[in-house]
Design an enzyme around this catalytic site. Structure first.
Site, PDB file in Angstrom:
ATOM      1  CB  CYS A  50     -23.871 -15.645 -16.404  1.00 34.05           C
ATOM      2  SG  CYS A  50     -23.419 -13.498 -16.656  1.00 34.05           S
ATOM      3  CD  GLN A  70       1.193  -7.123   0.060  1.00 34.45           C
ATOM      4  OE1 GLN A  70       2.040  -6.110   0.510  1.00 34.45           O
ATOM      5  NE2 GLN A  70       0.784  -8.046   1.111  1.00 34.45           N
ATOM      6  CG  ASN A  71      -0.878  -1.221  -3.741  1.00 30.75           C
ATOM      7  OD1 ASN A  71      -1.125  -1.747  -2.674  1.00 30.75           O
ATOM      8  ND2 ASN A  71       0.056  -0.585  -3.910  1.00 30.75           N
ATOM      9  CB  ILE A  72      -7.169  -3.571  -5.392  1.00 31.85           C
ATOM     10  CG1 ILE A  72      -7.461  -2.679  -4.349  1.00 31.85           C
ATOM     11  CG2 ILE A  72      -6.703  -5.036  -4.707  1.00 31.85           C
ATOM     12  CD1 ILE A  72      -8.775  -2.804  -3.716  1.00 31.85           C
ATOM     13  CG  ASP A  73      -3.514   1.333  -7.009  1.00 29.59           C
ATOM     14  OD1 ASP A  73      -3.062   0.945  -7.866  1.00 29.59           O
ATOM     15  OD2 ASP A  73      -2.956   1.443  -5.854  1.00 29.59           O
ATOM     16  N   PRO A 127      -4.931   6.314   0.825  1.00 27.70           N
ATOM     17  CG  PRO A 127      -6.660   7.094   1.947  1.00 27.70           C
ATOM     18  CD  PRO A 127      -6.376   6.801   0.674  1.00 27.70           C
ATOM     19  CG  ASP A 128      -1.000   3.415   4.902  1.00 24.70           C
ATOM     20  OD1 ASP A 128      -2.006   3.660   5.725  1.00 24.70           O
ATOM     21  OD2 ASP A 128       0.225   3.461   5.165  1.00 24.70           O
ATOM     22  CG  PHE A 129      -5.213  -1.296   4.268  1.00 21.93           C
ATOM     23  CD1 PHE A 129      -6.585  -1.355   4.392  1.00 21.93           C
ATOM     24  CD2 PHE A 129      -4.500  -1.463   3.092  1.00 21.93           C
ATOM     25  CE1 PHE A 129      -7.345  -1.790   3.201  1.00 21.93           C
ATOM     26  CE2 PHE A 129      -5.092  -1.808   1.817  1.00 21.93           C
ATOM     27  CZ  PHE A 129      -6.632  -1.850   1.905  1.00 21.93           C
ATOM     28  NE  ARG A 130      -2.430  -4.796   8.864  1.00 16.41           N
ATOM     29  CZ  ARG A 130      -3.237  -5.060   7.607  1.00 16.41           C
ATOM     30  NH1 ARG A 130      -2.929  -4.516   6.469  1.00 16.41           N
ATOM     31  NH2 ARG A 130      -4.030  -6.248   7.726  1.00 16.41           N
ATOM     32  CB  ALA A 179      -1.026   0.007   1.103  1.00 11.27           C
ATOM     33  CG  HIS A 233      -4.331  -8.704  -2.111  1.00 10.53           C
ATOM     34  ND1 HIS A 233      -3.566  -7.899  -1.185  1.00 10.53           N
ATOM     35  CD2 HIS A 233      -3.995  -9.760  -1.660  1.00 10.53           C
ATOM     36  CE1 HIS A 233      -2.934  -8.534  -0.321  1.00 10.53           C
ATOM     37  NE2 HIS A 233      -3.156  -9.795  -0.550  1.00 10.53           N
TER      38      HIS A 233
END
Length: 246
Positions: A133, A104-107, A32-35, A23, A122
């Site tokens: 479907c 690990q990012n999803i952006d 923003p990151d998480f932790r 992140a 992720h």
């Protein structure tokens, strides 16, 4: 020789580099990151459940309306743009030095910056699929849905973001690809991650080389195993070094 000079020499003399990022790579794009202290998990919100619960598979199934409200508000940053780290990694790939980006990012910012060999552990907010479907939809389809819960325009099934939620397993194809690249890398650069999230953080244990580089603003559990540790912003570090490479 200081740490930046050491990193510059390592990158200059290698054409088999793999980058593994978290992140912290995207915080310089104002995501923003998480932790961290200002991260998603440590900031107050107006929701009745903690973020870890709202981003779980069971919560998605039991409270889809609340899930999508939180997901759209806190996980989607459509206006975010790639930063120096993303562009530097894309340039290293274009130069033939970087073999893969494992994120690990999803952006989707690595791809937007020009990286082609990207392994998304992720998933991605840009991919969404009908749980009935299997038809895929882009991010705009989810954001512009008239229904609180996006529905498939073909069969009417519920559309789910193709991201890994808590309680869900990582995609084994992505994991196997990541393990392959890490095992065969001469240089492994890890940036913007505390290496606290498993099983992704376990990837470092597959590395067999002697050039493990950690670039992170804070301590990680693997600092004592690294050949080089730089506590700084990943964009500033990679951006300044890549500018000097020809």
């Amino acid at each position: 020789m200081d740490s930046m000079e050491k990193l510059r020499d390592i990158i200059k003399n290698s054409d088999n580099i793999v980058f593994f990022g978290g992140a912290g790579v995207s915080t310089e794009s104002n995501i923003p990151d998480f932790r961290s202290e200002a991260g998603l998990y440590n900031t107050k919100n107006n929701y009745s459940y903690p973020p870890e619960v709202m981003l779980s598979h069971s919560f998605f199934c039991e409270h889809p309306e609340d899930f999508f409200e939180f997901y759209k508000a806190k996980m989607i940053y459509k206006d975010a743009k790639p930063n120096e780290a993303h562009y530097a990694l894309a340039k290293l790939e274009n130069m033939g030095k970087l073999k893969a980006v494992i994120t690990q990012n999803i952006d989707g910012l690595h791809q937007e910056a020009g990286s082609k060999s990207v392994i998304e552990l992720h998933g991605s907010v840009h991919r969404n699929y009908c749980m009935n479907c299997g038809k895929f939809f882009n991010l705009d389809y989810v954001l512009n849905s008239k229904d609180t819960i996006p529905k498939c325009d073909y069969c009417g099934g519920k559309v789910k973001p193709d991201v890994v939620l808590y309680e869900e397993a990582l995609d084994m194809e992505a994991i196997n690809k990541a393990v392959y690249y890490v095992k065969n890398a001469d240089v492994l650069i890890i940036g913007g991650t505390s290496l606290a999230v498993y099983p992704a953080a376990n990837l470092v244990n597959y590395y067999r080389g002697n050039s493990l580089i950690l670039i992170n603003k804070s301590f990680t559990p693997y600092d004592n195993r690294a050949s080089l540790v730089i506590n700084n912003k990943i964009g500033e570090v990679l951006g300044s070094i890549v500018k000097e490479l020809k």
